[in-house]
Scaffold this motif. Structure first.
Motif, PDB file in Angstrom:
ATOM      1  N   PHE A  64     -25.544  39.389 -16.340  1.00 13.09           N
ATOM      2  CA  PHE A  64     -26.746  38.637 -16.702  1.00 13.09           C
ATOM      3  C   PHE A  64     -27.916  39.034 -15.810  1.00 13.09           C
ATOM      4  N   GLN A 282     -18.956  41.673 -23.263  1.00 11.53           N
ATOM      5  CA  GLN A 282     -20.038  40.742 -22.960  1.00 11.53           C
ATOM      6  C   GLN A 282     -21.400  41.410 -23.135  1.00 11.53           C
ATOM      7  N   ARG A 283     -21.506  42.658 -22.726  1.00  8.43           N
ATOM      8  CA  ARG A 283     -22.760  43.378 -22.917  1.00  8.43           C
ATOM      9  C   ARG A 283     -23.103  43.469 -24.398  1.00  8.43           C
ATOM     10  N   TYR A 286     -24.841  40.335 -25.596  1.00  6.85           N
ATOM     11  CA  TYR A 286     -26.249  40.283 -25.197  1.00  6.85           C
ATOM     12  C   TYR A 286     -27.089  41.243 -26.040  1.00  6.85           C
ATOM     13  N   ASP A 289     -27.655  39.840 -29.370  1.00  9.52           N
ATOM     14  CA  ASP A 289     -28.709  38.823 -29.325  1.00  9.52           C
ATOM     15  C   ASP A 289     -30.088  39.469 -29.381  1.00  9.52           C
ATOM     16  N   ARG A 381     -27.265  33.337 -22.656  1.00  4.38           N
ATOM     17  CA  ARG A 381     -27.796  34.169 -23.740  1.00  4.38           C
ATOM     18  C   ARG A 381     -29.176  33.666 -24.153  1.00  4.38           C
ATOM     19  N   LEU A 384     -31.794  34.537 -21.413  1.00  7.42           N
ATOM     20  CA  LEU A 384     -32.178  35.940 -21.403  1.00  7.42           C
ATOM     21  C   LEU A 384     -33.194  36.243 -22.495  1.00  7.42           C
TER      22      LEU A 384
END
Length: 428
Positions: A64, A282-283, A286, A289, A381, A384
């Protein structure tokens, strides 16, 4: 305590500050966070699940901060070595299945008519159960093809084009408060839309949802890809076969003990695959998103995050509404009353107060990655997206287009409403 309609006015028992709360939701204090998470975190996981949470916490905060600082925006960043190693390990898992099939075939041929034949058949059956399984549609799936919903597919295609990828070949509509994409067979793409989630989103939030899901195709996700994903399923099958037998007799206890080394080896391989794919997974969320914001606007993507944070309210509302409708009949041959089911769901979600969204964000901050080890916490999320430069929507849907898509889904809305009310939500 004073009440006014749905509002309850009371004092915080911990710090004394006045609390104004909606009686339908958890009463909590924004000043001292009293009762912000009355249920508390989930029970501590064990074994592989505990390890996965540990990996998520290890990589989550670092990733993050990296993305927040503008680093690692490329889809391949951070995966130069872990991705190929994950593929190599997955291919080794599938290679073992091939070896088992080859040895089984050899034993069947060489031992024809004897014990070797039985051994060969056993290995062939084992290899068959461990084979990489490609995704297929089931007979129970509610499937839409292009001719069934041309306007919906046109919207999906437009979102895909904005992301530099292609659309999907089929759409499955179900009653989960979720959405996902996957591959069908070797080349076809499938989008699954949960009708309860789709119904409670605005048109731009729906475009953001499509952008997020199709974004997974543009950035890739080795954990859920064809090679690595099927390797995880094969390893899970292995783990099922060597699980300890409960309440064993003497022979079973010896068998359980003999399987311990194999079970530990399988867990170790799964842990290594998790280690190699956790950060990329996880990347990928993101980055998806970011795709949601580019297609549906930052505002639409943030609104989508807010809706995702209160999916528990979607489930609770549908359970309440279906139970009440099952208690009454319409008078038409004893049929259940299904009129207005989805409209009641939308009305409830539209009435969720901002204090409940804020509470959910704080709960997410308290629990961190303990909720879902494969996804970053929703509040991170969302943050960011808000910390970045706001972007406008690349794709829009006017009222006429939205109504045309609703018309294409009308029959399925009615069918799923009848099934949900008839069988109860969660049992369909």
């Amino acid at each position: 305590m004073r009440t006014a309609g749905e509002e309850i006015v009371s004092s915080c028992p911990q710090c004394g500050v006045e609390i104004r709360a909606d009686r339908r939701f958890t009463t909590w204090c924004a000043a001292c966070e009293w009762n912000v998470d009355p249920q508390g975190p989930d029970k501590e996981k064990r074994g592989l699940d505990r390890m996965r949470r540990g990996l998520a916490q290890r990589y989550g905060a670092r990733l993050f901060e990296e993305l927040r600082g503008g680093g690692g925006k490329g889809s391949g960043s951070g995966r130069n070595w872990s991705g190929p190693l994950a593929y190599a390990l997955a291919l080794a898992v599938h290679g073992l299945t091939v070896v088992l099939a080859a040895v089984g075939l050899w034993g069947l041929v060489r031992g024809w008519g004897g014990l070797g034949m039985a051994f060969g058949l056993f290995l062939l059956a084992l290899a068959w159960s461990l084979r990489p399984r490609l995704n297929r549609l089931s007979d129970d799936d509610r499937v839409l093809l292009r001719d069934d919903a041309p306007e919906l597919f046109a919207l999906v295609d437009e979102v895909a084009a904005a992301l530099g990828t292609r659309g999907v070949d089929a759409v499955v509509v179900d009653v989960e408060a979720n959405a996902s994409v996957t591959h069908l067979g070797l080349r076809r793409r499938l989008l699954t839309l949960g009708l309860p989630l789709w119904e409670v989103l605005s048109p731009q939030q729906r475009i953001a949802l499509l952008g997020h899901e199709l974004g997974h195709f543009t950035h890739g996700d080795t954990r859920h890809g064809m090679v690595v994903g099927t390797a995880f399923r094969s390893l899970s099958t292995w783990l099922y076969y060597v699980r300890p037998m409960p309440n064993p007799n003497v022979v079973q206890a010896i068998t359980n003990l003999a399987c311990v080394p194999l079970r530990l080896l399988i867990i170790a391989v799964m842990a290594l695959l998790d280690l190699l794919t956790a950060r990329a997974s996880q990347r990928g969320e993101y980055l998806a998103d970011g795709a949601a914001a580019r297609t549906g606007s930052t505002e639409g993507a943030v609104g989508l995050m807010d809706r995702l944070m209160v999916t528990d309210s979607v489930v609770t509302t549908l359970q309440r509404e279906t139970n009440s409708r099952r208690m009454r009949r319409t008078g038409r041959g004893g049929e259940h009353d299904t009129d207005g089911l989805w409209e009641a769901l939308v009305a409830h979600l539209d009435s969720v107060p901002e204090s409940e969204f804020e509470r959910q964000r704080r709960v997410g901050a308290l629990r961190g990655h303990s909720v879902d080890a494969s996804h970053p916490p929703t509040h991170l999320r969302r943050r960011l997206l808000l910390d970045g430069t706001p972007v406008p929507a690349a794709v829009t849907a006017d009222t006429a287009r939205t109504e045309r898509i609703a018309g294409e889904l009308a029959d399925l809305r009615g069918t799923l409403a009848r099934e949900v009310v008839r069988d109860g939500y969660g049992d369909v």
